[in-house]
Design an enzyme around this catalytic site. Structure first.
Site, PDB file in Angstrom:
ATOM      1  N   TRP A 152      63.288  41.444  45.665  1.00 21.16           N
ATOM      2  CA  TRP A 152      63.103  42.132  46.944  1.00 21.16           C
ATOM      3  C   TRP A 152      64.065  43.323  46.941  1.00 21.16           C
ATOM      4  O   TRP A 152      65.275  43.143  46.731  1.00 21.16           O
ATOM      5  CB  TRP A 152      63.430  41.148  48.062  1.00 21.16           C
ATOM      6  CG  TRP A 152      63.258  41.675  49.449  1.00 21.16           C
ATOM      7  CD1 TRP A 152      62.154  42.266  49.987  1.00 21.16           C
ATOM      8  CD2 TRP A 152      64.233  41.617  50.500  1.00 21.16           C
ATOM      9  NE1 TRP A 152      62.377  42.577  51.301  1.00 21.16           N
ATOM     10  CE2 TRP A 152      63.641  42.191  51.641  1.00 21.16           C
ATOM     11  CE3 TRP A 152      65.528  41.137  50.597  1.00 21.16           C
ATOM     12  CZ2 TRP A 152      64.297  42.297  52.852  1.00 21.16           C
ATOM     13  CZ3 TRP A 152      66.197  41.237  51.800  1.00 21.16           C
ATOM     14  CH2 TRP A 152      65.582  41.808  52.916  1.00 21.16           C
ATOM     15  N   ASP A 233      68.740  32.856  48.510  1.00 18.85           N
ATOM     16  CA  ASP A 233      68.015  33.563  49.555  1.00 18.85           C
ATOM     17  C   ASP A 233      66.815  32.687  49.919  1.00 18.85           C
ATOM     18  O   ASP A 233      65.894  32.501  49.111  1.00 18.85           O
ATOM     19  CB  ASP A 233      67.555  34.938  49.033  1.00 18.85           C
ATOM     20  CG  ASP A 233      66.829  35.731  50.105  1.00 18.85           C
ATOM     21  OD1 ASP A 233      66.599  35.185  51.197  1.00 18.85           O
ATOM     22  OD2 ASP A 233      66.483  36.900  49.852  1.00 18.85           O
ATOM     23  N   LYS A 269      59.583  34.434  58.919  1.00 16.85           N
ATOM     24  CA  LYS A 269      58.228  34.081  58.454  1.00 16.85           C
ATOM     25  C   LYS A 269      57.820  32.695  58.937  1.00 16.85           C
ATOM     26  O   LYS A 269      56.725  32.500  59.436  1.00 16.85           O
ATOM     27  CB  LYS A 269      58.144  34.101  56.926  1.00 16.85           C
ATOM     28  CG  LYS A 269      58.976  35.144  56.246  1.00 16.85           C
ATOM     29  CD  LYS A 269      58.349  36.513  56.263  1.00 16.85           C
ATOM     30  CE  LYS A 269      59.376  37.519  55.787  1.00 16.85           C
ATOM     31  NZ  LYS A 269      58.880  38.782  55.402  1.00 16.85           N
TER      32      LYS A 269
END
Ligand SMILES: Cc1ncc(COP(=O)(O)O)c(C=O)c1O
Length: 420
Positions: A152, A233, A269
């Site tokens: 990312w 993460d 999310k």
């Protein structure tokens, strides 16, 4: 007004700057975020068949943003409770902090029971990573952070802006659109002892490729042997497989193996709380005293950055996770989102075959989470946009969340057309 004051300064202090020159005339326009660029092109397109596969946010069957029912119920409860809008403590809402760590590590986690974890509410996953990087720069200086290649994009800039050197380890194998496990293992092994290793806990962004549990075990052992500090993460708990527990397996495995991990959680999310900016950063320490010392330093870091976090998202997550019925409903809904994504992967492959593609598309169903690294070249991506009104980043990454039963066949036909 500004021009006038500049003119005064100019005459009284004999500054070289002309009154008509701005303070910021030397600021060059920076590049647009590549994902934003995709959305801009999509918005300009007037075709009714257009599809946006760039944006990393869940969309329902009708291509619309989705507000979870459990979130709506929690909103109502919070509203009816007539809460005030006072400041949260610097570390955020205490109930949220303990519930979020328990969700990731499991309620029976020994480090939780032993009070060895320092945890702080953050501005979603990005904020968690930023606080983590700032903390590492201050208390783990001189170390390099290793991130997967690719990763990312924000990982690189977060570390760099925090003053932590950043390098990458091999991750993706473009030959089979899968994991380059040997490359990953060798690079982590070659990193100097005590390096910072950033791992995506599940649903790797942008590739959708995750190690198997057997591979995670090897990485855990390697990181132990090398005394690396592991920073997870964890932006997609529950969103990858549909099971929050299954998605947490790698993180729990590392903790059971004795790693003092750092953990960055996002509730964007899995709870659909993107704009509420709700996340957490936690650090496993050696003793309860260490945990308190770390927490005190996290507070010292946060105070001049943003003082204290926003409270609404924390209240929503806390209301859901402290209520059995709402937690059950959340589990059903997060599984619903994950299942829809898994179903769309299967549908896309089915239609690709049905329309005559003989290529191996098994990576589409092998990969997991919101994103799929299709293997499409930048030129093929450009053709999808110019000929078919389908928009994605030029690295060939598609957000599966942008696919639904109404557009999947059209997408398959278009991908087949540009890849045959
Ligand atoms: C791998 C990864 N980490 C962290 C984040 C952080 O997202 P947010 O700050 O919205 O929680 C994202 C979002 O796309 C992500 O994909």
């Amino acid at each position: 007004m500004l021009t006038r004051s500049l003119r005064l300064i100019n005459t009284s202090s004999k500054l070289v700057r002309n009154y008509s020159t701005s303070f910021w005339s030397n600021v060059q326009k920076g590049p647009e975020d590549p994902i934003l660029g995709v959305s801009i092109a999509f918005n300009k397109d007037t075709s009714p068949s257009k599809i946006n596969l760039g944006v990393g946010a869940y969309r329902d069957e009708n291509g619309k943003p989705y507000v979870l029912e459990c979130v709506k119920k929690a909103d109502k409860k919070i509203f009816e409770a007539g809460v005030d809008h006072e400041y949260a403590p610097i570390v955020g809402l205490a109930s949220f902090n303990s519930l979020s760590v328990a969700l990731a590590l499991g309620e029976d986690c020994k480090a939780i029971k032993d009070k060895k974890i320092a945890v702080i509410q953050t501005l979603s996953g990005t904020g968690a990573l930023r606080v983590a990087a700032e903390f590492l720069a201050r208390f783990y200086p001189g170390k390099t952070a290793y991130v997967p290649n690719p990763t990312w994009g924000n990982h690189n800039t977060i570390f760099a802006d925090s003053g932590v050197a950043v390098k990458s380890y091999a991750y993706y194998n473009p030959q089979n659109c899968g994991l380059n496990f040997d490359g990953m293992y060798n690079d982590i092994n070659a990193a100097p002892n005590g390096s910072i290793i950033l791992l995506h806990a599940c649903a790797h962004n942008p590739t959708g490729v995750d190690p198997s549990i057997a591979q995670w075990k090897k990485i855990s052992q390697l990181c132990k042997d090398k005394q690396h500090f592991v920073l997870f993460d964890f932006a997609y708990q529950g969103f990858a497989s549909g099971s929050p527990e299954k998605d947490a397996e790698p993180v729990r495995l590392f903790v059971a193996d004795g790693h003092q991990i750092g953990l960055c959680q996002s509730f964007a999310k899995n709870f659909g709380l993107y704009g509420q900016r709700i996340g957490a950063f936690s650090l496993i320490t050696g003793t309860p005293e260490e945990a308190l010392a770390v927490e005190s330093q996290l507070k010292i870091l946060v105070r001049p950055m943003y003082s204290n976090p926003p409270i609404f998202g924390a209240r929503v997550v806390s209301t859901i996770l402290s209520n059995k019925e709402l937690t059950e409903q959340w589990r059903t809904e997060v599984k619903g989102m994950a299942d829809r994504i898994i179903g769309m992967r299967e549908s896309l492959v089915k239609y690709l075959k049905q329309h005559g593609s003989t290529k191996d598309w098994s990576h589409i169903t092998n990969q997991i989470g919101m994103f799929c690294y299709t293997g499409l070249t930048p030129e093929q991506v450009d053709r999808l946009a110019s000929e078919f009104h389908i928009y994605l980043t030029r690295n060939g990454r598609i957000s599966i969340a942008g696919i639904n039963s109404k557009n999947v066949e059209y997408l398959a036909k278009a991908i087949h057309a540009v890849t045959k």
